[in-house]
Motif scaffolding. Sequence first.
Motif, PDB file in Angstrom:
ATOM      1  N   PHE A  14       0.089  11.067  11.132  1.00  0.00           N
ATOM      2  CA  PHE A  14      -0.072   9.816  11.855  1.00  0.00           C
ATOM      3  C   PHE A  14       0.226   8.856  10.687  1.00  0.00           C
ATOM      4  O   PHE A  14      -0.936   8.718   9.933  1.00  0.00           O
ATOM      5  CB  PHE A  14      -1.278   9.325  12.671  1.00  0.00           C
ATOM      6  CG  PHE A  14      -1.305   8.159  13.286  1.00  0.00           C
ATOM      7  CD1 PHE A  14      -0.755   7.638  14.272  1.00  0.00           C
ATOM      8  CD2 PHE A  14      -2.432   7.290  12.573  1.00  0.00           C
ATOM      9  CE1 PHE A  14      -0.517   6.360  14.585  1.00  0.00           C
ATOM     10  CE2 PHE A  14      -2.372   5.865  12.901  1.00  0.00           C
ATOM     11  CZ  PHE A  14      -1.482   5.448  14.114  1.00  0.00           C
ATOM     12  N   ILE A  15       1.127   8.345  10.257  1.00  0.00           N
ATOM     13  CA  ILE A  15       1.313   7.420   9.241  1.00  0.00           C
ATOM     14  C   ILE A  15       1.919   6.176   9.753  1.00  0.00           C
ATOM     15  O   ILE A  15       2.615   6.246  10.616  1.00  0.00           O
ATOM     16  CB  ILE A  15       2.056   8.055   8.095  1.00  0.00           C
ATOM     17  CG1 ILE A  15       3.278   8.471   8.506  1.00  0.00           C
ATOM     18  CG2 ILE A  15       1.240   9.081   7.315  1.00  0.00           C
ATOM     19  CD1 ILE A  15       4.245   8.958   7.095  1.00  0.00           C
ATOM     20  N   THR A  16       1.725   4.974   8.805  1.00  0.00           N
ATOM     21  CA  THR A  16       2.404   3.775   9.284  1.00  0.00           C
ATOM     22  C   THR A  16       3.161   3.116   8.054  1.00  0.00           C
ATOM     23  O   THR A  16       3.076   3.714   6.830  1.00  0.00           O
ATOM     24  CB  THR A  16       1.365   2.745   9.760  1.00  0.00           C
ATOM     25  OG1 THR A  16       0.475   2.580   8.655  1.00  0.00           O
ATOM     26  CG2 THR A  16       0.744   3.095  10.982  1.00  0.00           C
ATOM     27  N   SER A  17       3.941   2.322   8.139  1.00  0.00           N
ATOM     28  CA  SER A  17       4.681   1.596   7.179  1.00  0.00           C
ATOM     29  C   SER A  17       3.753   1.130   6.128  1.00  0.00           C
ATOM     30  O   SER A  17       2.501   0.700   6.200  1.00  0.00           O
ATOM     31  CB  SER A  17       5.442   0.525   7.474  1.00  0.00           C
ATOM     32  OG  SER A  17       6.312   0.887   8.791  1.00  0.00           O
ATOM     33  N   ASN A  18       4.398   1.042   4.883  1.00  0.00           N
ATOM     34  CA  ASN A  18       3.739   0.636   3.747  1.00  0.00           C
ATOM     35  C   ASN A  18       4.254  -0.706   3.020  1.00  0.00           C
ATOM     36  O   ASN A  18       5.289  -0.249   2.234  1.00  0.00           O
ATOM     37  CB  ASN A  18       3.272   1.710   2.800  1.00  0.00           C
ATOM     38  CG  ASN A  18       2.468   1.384   1.442  1.00  0.00           C
ATOM     39  OD1 ASN A  18       1.991   0.189   1.530  1.00  0.00           O
ATOM     40  ND2 ASN A  18       2.709   2.065   0.411  1.00  0.00           N
ATOM     41  N   ALA A  37       9.496  -2.911   6.567  1.00  0.00           N
ATOM     42  CA  ALA A  37       8.339  -2.355   7.661  1.00  0.00           C
ATOM     43  C   ALA A  37       9.092  -1.698   8.795  1.00  0.00           C
ATOM     44  O   ALA A  37       8.739  -0.634   9.212  1.00  0.00           O
ATOM     45  CB  ALA A  37       7.032  -3.398   8.274  1.00  0.00           C
ATOM     46  N   GLU A  38      10.141  -2.456   9.477  1.00  0.00           N
ATOM     47  CA  GLU A  38      10.963  -1.942  10.584  1.00  0.00           C
ATOM     48  C   GLU A  38      11.691  -0.708  10.106  1.00  0.00           C
ATOM     49  O   GLU A  38      11.780   0.162  10.938  1.00  0.00           O
ATOM     50  CB  GLU A  38      11.489  -2.882  11.204  1.00  0.00           C
ATOM     51  CG  GLU A  38      12.308  -2.441  12.398  1.00  0.00           C
ATOM     52  CD  GLU A  38      11.396  -1.955  13.473  1.00  0.00           C
ATOM     53  OE1 GLU A  38      11.949  -1.137  14.353  1.00  0.00           O
ATOM     54  OE2 GLU A  38      10.164  -2.673  13.396  1.00  0.00           O
ATOM     55  N   GLN A  40      10.873   1.567   7.598  1.00  0.00           N
ATOM     56  CA  GLN A  40      10.107   2.365   7.509  1.00  0.00           C
ATOM     57  C   GLN A  40       9.550   3.034   8.781  1.00  0.00           C
ATOM     58  O   GLN A  40       9.522   4.336   9.070  1.00  0.00           O
ATOM     59  CB  GLN A  40       8.857   2.131   6.531  1.00  0.00           C
ATOM     60  CG  GLN A  40       9.166   1.757   5.195  1.00  0.00           C
ATOM     61  CD  GLN A  40       8.027   1.600   4.501  1.00  0.00           C
ATOM     62  OE1 GLN A  40       6.945   2.307   4.442  1.00  0.00           O
ATOM     63  NE2 GLN A  40       7.947   0.411   3.667  1.00  0.00           N
ATOM     64  N   ARG A  41       9.464   2.190   9.817  1.00  0.00           N
ATOM     65  CA  ARG A  41       8.795   2.780  11.112  1.00  0.00           C
ATOM     66  C   ARG A  41       9.989   3.642  11.751  1.00  0.00           C
ATOM     67  O   ARG A  41       9.555   4.735  12.426  1.00  0.00           O
ATOM     68  CB  ARG A  41       8.455   1.684  12.184  1.00  0.00           C
ATOM     69  CG  ARG A  41       7.002   1.052  11.791  1.00  0.00           C
ATOM     70  CD  ARG A  41       6.816   0.177  13.035  1.00  0.00           C
ATOM     71  NE  ARG A  41       7.429  -1.034  13.141  1.00  0.00           N
ATOM     72  CZ  ARG A  41       7.233  -2.259  12.473  1.00  0.00           C
ATOM     73  NH1 ARG A  41       6.169  -2.336  11.746  1.00  0.00           N
ATOM     74  NH2 ARG A  41       8.182  -3.296  12.560  1.00  0.00           N
ATOM     75  N   SER A  45       9.750   7.904  12.138  1.00  0.00           N
ATOM     76  CA  SER A  45       9.859   8.531  13.425  1.00  0.00           C
ATOM     77  C   SER A  45      10.868   9.885  13.448  1.00  0.00           C
ATOM     78  O   SER A  45      10.974  10.650  13.948  1.00  0.00           O
ATOM     79  CB  SER A  45      10.386   7.516  14.406  1.00  0.00           C
ATOM     80  OG  SER A  45      11.529   7.052  14.280  1.00  0.00           O
ATOM     81  N   ARG A  52       8.433   7.070   4.730  1.00  0.00           N
ATOM     82  CA  ARG A  52       7.330   6.025   4.092  1.00  0.00           C
ATOM     83  C   ARG A  52       7.523   5.729   2.545  1.00  0.00           C
ATOM     84  O   ARG A  52       7.794   6.589   1.784  1.00  0.00           O
ATOM     85  CB  ARG A  52       6.021   6.248   4.269  1.00  0.00           C
ATOM     86  CG  ARG A  52       4.931   5.249   4.277  1.00  0.00           C
ATOM     87  CD  ARG A  52       3.498   5.946   4.724  1.00  0.00           C
ATOM     88  NE  ARG A  52       2.527   5.125   4.583  1.00  0.00           N
ATOM     89  CZ  ARG A  52       1.873   4.731   3.580  1.00  0.00           C
ATOM     90  NH1 ARG A  52       1.962   5.441   2.394  1.00  0.00           N
ATOM     91  NH2 ARG A  52       0.957   3.656   3.892  1.00  0.00           N
TER      92      ARG A  52
END
Length: 336
Positions: A14-18, A37-38, A40-41, A45, A52
């Motif tokens: 579970f990671i998000t954009s940096n 950000a977009e 990376q998202r 996926s 990331r």
Amino acid sequence: MTMIYHPNFPPSLFITSNVDRLTNYKGDGGDAAAFGAEAQREAISRYGIAGRVWEAAYALCAYIDPVDGDVRDFDPPFAEDLPLGVIELGSGTGVLAARVARAIRRATRPGGFVIATDLPDVCPLLQHNFGITPCTREGNRSKSDVVFVRPLAWGNLDHVAAIAREFGARRLTHIVCSDLVYFPELFGPLLRTLIHLTSLPWAPSSESGPPVKSVISYKIRSISKETPFWSAFGLWFSFHPILARHRVRPIESKHAPLDDEPDATEVWRQFGTLEDTDRTFVFVAHRRPESFAWHVPETDKELMEGVGARGTAATKGDDTFETILLMSMGIDNTSE
């Protein structure tokens, strides 16, 4: 030690954009959208952790090619007076290779190149971010004609040999790595690849020029798990932290030219981030000259245990990393 899952999709991922430090970023082609950000998202996926931009990349980007207005000196500087020939391991999104490409385009001497590498199933992400069309050999390069994308799984000698056959006639000056020391199962393959890339045909003879320089940015996440890598790495490579200092302008005018006199600079400080929650180092490393005569063990377990290093079959380790940690306690640093 064998991984039972895909390295880019560890359990409970579970990671998000940096994007905290992407402001003013300009890479190959100046297209920050490839790393935003977009982007990376979407990449996360499809490509997991390779999609990331990880924290230590920002420090290395600042060292390789500082943004306009950054007036720091580095010791040692990233580039010498040579055309840059760079291989990046574990390129992921390509944000670091893009910064290298920018440095090559800004260099006074032509002929530089950067090879962005990753697992074969991550190469399409790199090709997309660099605008590469992989359908033909001639088209498998970026618009700037300095970036190449090639598969290189760590520990895979066939991948290294294929790159050597294609690029061996061109001088390799640097290996760059960012945020690669995290899964213990990959430490042996990573070290083996670093040894391969600093051996013939990449390593120049002492008479033909300086050795290949490995530059590694590293954020501590689990020091107990990660220290064994540095213990084995230090047997084959000498390494130390990058130092940095800011040059200052004369007090009488903020528009005055920068003064290069010694009294117009700050003292040298370790470059990186030394806060307990975000300890980041940028190391420069060179292959130990005596190691070219050593036998590289066939198994990753023996390699990590130090077998073959220093010319003996005994297990052993190096304490350079622990010494660097002790010396960095309680000192100021220059943040990226």
